[in-house]
Write a protein that holds these residues in place. Structure first.
Motif, short mmCIF file in Angstrom:
data_model
loop_
_atom_site.label_atom_id
_atom_site.label_comp_id
_atom_site.label_asym_id
_atom_site.label_seq_id
_atom_site.Cartn_x
_atom_site.Cartn_y
_atom_site.Cartn_z
N ASP A 224 0.87 -1.17 0.00
CA ASP A 224 0.00 0.00 0.00
C ASP A 224 0.91 1.22 0.00
N GLU A 225 0.61 2.16 -0.88
CA GLU A 225 1.49 3.33 -0.97
C GLU A 225 1.57 4.10 0.35
N ALA A 226 0.55 3.94 1.22
CA ALA A 226 0.51 4.68 2.48
C ALA A 226 1.67 4.28 3.40
N ILE A 227 2.22 3.10 3.24
CA ILE A 227 3.30 2.67 4.13
C ILE A 227 4.67 2.71 3.44
N LEU A 228 4.70 3.31 2.25
CA LEU A 228 5.95 3.26 1.48
C LEU A 228 6.60 4.64 1.40
N ASP A 229 7.92 4.67 1.58
CA ASP A 229 8.62 5.94 1.32
C ASP A 229 9.74 5.69 0.31
N GLU A 230 10.25 6.80 -0.21
CA GLU A 230 11.21 6.72 -1.31
C GLU A 230 12.51 6.03 -0.87
N ALA A 231 12.89 6.22 0.39
CA ALA A 231 14.14 5.59 0.86
C ALA A 231 14.03 4.07 0.79
N HIS A 250 -2.28 10.19 -6.89
CA HIS A 250 -1.73 11.55 -6.98
C HIS A 250 -0.47 11.47 -7.85
N MET A 251 -0.50 12.19 -8.93
CA MET A 251 0.53 12.00 -9.95
C MET A 251 1.91 12.49 -9.51
N ASP A 252 1.97 13.54 -8.69
CA ASP A 252 3.30 13.98 -8.23
C ASP A 252 3.93 12.88 -7.37
N ASP A 268 -5.51 4.12 -10.43
CA ASP A 268 -6.83 4.18 -11.07
C ASP A 268 -6.81 5.11 -12.28
N TYR A 269 -5.75 5.89 -12.44
CA TYR A 269 -5.64 6.88 -13.51
C TYR A 269 -4.46 6.58 -14.44
N PRO A 270 -4.44 5.40 -15.07
CA PRO A 270 -3.31 5.09 -15.95
C PRO A 270 -3.18 6.10 -17.09
N GLN A 271 -4.32 6.62 -17.56
CA GLN A 271 -4.30 7.58 -18.68
C GLN A 271 -3.56 8.86 -18.27
N THR A 272 -3.75 9.30 -17.03
CA THR A 272 -3.13 10.54 -16.56
C THR A 272 -1.64 10.34 -16.31
N LEU A 273 -1.30 9.22 -15.70
CA LEU A 273 0.12 8.96 -15.45
C LEU A 273 0.88 8.81 -16.77
N ARG A 274 0.25 8.13 -17.73
CA ARG A 274 0.92 8.00 -19.03
C ARG A 274 1.17 9.38 -19.64
N ARG A 275 0.17 10.26 -19.57
CA ARG A 275 0.35 11.61 -20.14
C ARG A 275 1.47 12.35 -19.42
#
Ligand code: G3P
Ligand code: CA
Length: 280
Positions: A224-231, A250-252, A268-275
């Motif tokens: 789940d992205e809620a428990i993940l950080d970049e490190a 959230h695309m950012d 849920d927004y593959p179209q937006t992330l692709r763009r």
């Protein structure tokens, strides 16, 4: 295998298909995910009362079908999927709810094409066989999540049943199997060493993730992205683990996680992330 089709990382995964543009886990959602630029689609598999495999997320049918409006089923509320036969499930409308509720506001914003709106009403709950045929026909990789059926005795047998269907469809090279039930993953590893695995995790990471995944034989990690950080992404990617968090809308945040080394983003927004990835 799946990772031969997708070798470099930085991929877009369509969560239950293009879930913000079409009813989730329908063939329309899968098709839109593909044509709008997802690199793979994610979907959920569970078993019917008569032992058939279908593509469906919730335990119950109420949210994403018209079952509550069908008089013949009114006494079976809350309509658990595993108490319905395939024939009963296929009689349900699995698409009109999306057109009526516009759950992501995409219809109101004019982001859903008229032609796709028109097709929603005819959507049925897909069989796994149908989903695999679509993936094979289009060479469109699929993340197959086996839902946790541990409420049902003999549930582990869903694993061999899923594997049999993958092999019958000759789709082994296009499939990544994931599950929150890690006993199922261990069973896949035992029965099908050729199919890659990803461990789904919701609330907390296992201790010593690298060792845990190695013992399981999983090359993918889907937290789940809620428990993940970049490190943590950098650490795991650094030892070759394919990290694909869910559900990143959230695309950012998605771009930041990809920059850290995520293999994929399940959204849920593959179209937006692709763009967003295209204009970078
Ligand atoms: O596979 C990622 C994600 O789909 C897991 O959660 O509840 O959406 O199936 P869920
Ligand atoms: Ca899922």
């Amino acid at each position: 295998m799946f990772f031969d089709h997708l070798q470099n990382g930085g991929y877009v995964g369509a969560h239950r298909g293009a879930r913000s543009l079409a009813p989730e886990n329908t063939m329309l959602a899968a098709e839109l995910g593909m044509v709008l630029g997802a690199d793979f689609w994610e979907m959920d598999v569970q078993r019917t009362a008569d032992g058939k495999l279908v593509v469906f997320h919730d335990d119950d049918l109420g949210r994403t079908t018209d079952v509550s409006a069908r008089p013949e089923f009114c006494e079976r509320a809350p309509w658990p999927v595993h108490r319905f036969t395939l024939e009963e499930l296929r009689s349900l409308d699995a698409g009109s709810w999306f057109a009526a509720q516009d759950p992501y506001g995409t219809i109101a914003r004019g982001e859903v094409r008229e032609a796709d709106l028109g097709r929603m009403r005819g959507q049925r709950i897909p069989t796994l066989e149908e989903a695999l045929a679509f993936t094979r026909r289009n060479d469109f990789p699929m993340n197959l999540e086996i839902k946790d059926l541990s409420y049902a005795p003999g549930d582990l047998s869903i694993v061999s049943q899923v594997l049999r269907q993958i092999r019958e469809a000759k789709a082994e090279d296009l499939i990544l199997i994931s599950s929150f039930n890690h006993d199922y993953l261990a069973e896949v590893r035992r029965l099908a060493p050729e199919i890659p695995l990803a461990a789904l995790v919701e609330e907390r990471h296992p201790e010593d993730i690298e060792r845990y995944l190695a013992d399981l034989g999983a090359v993918g990690y889907h937290p789940d992205e809620a428990i993940l950080d970049e490190a943590l992404v950098r650490r795991l990617a650094g030892v070759g683990i394919h990290v694909s968090p869910y559900t990143v809308n959230h695309m950012d945040r998605a771009l930041s996680l990809l920059d850290a080394g995520c293999f994929g983003i399940i959204t849920d927004y593959p179209q937006t992330l692709r763009r967003r990835l295209t204009v970078r």
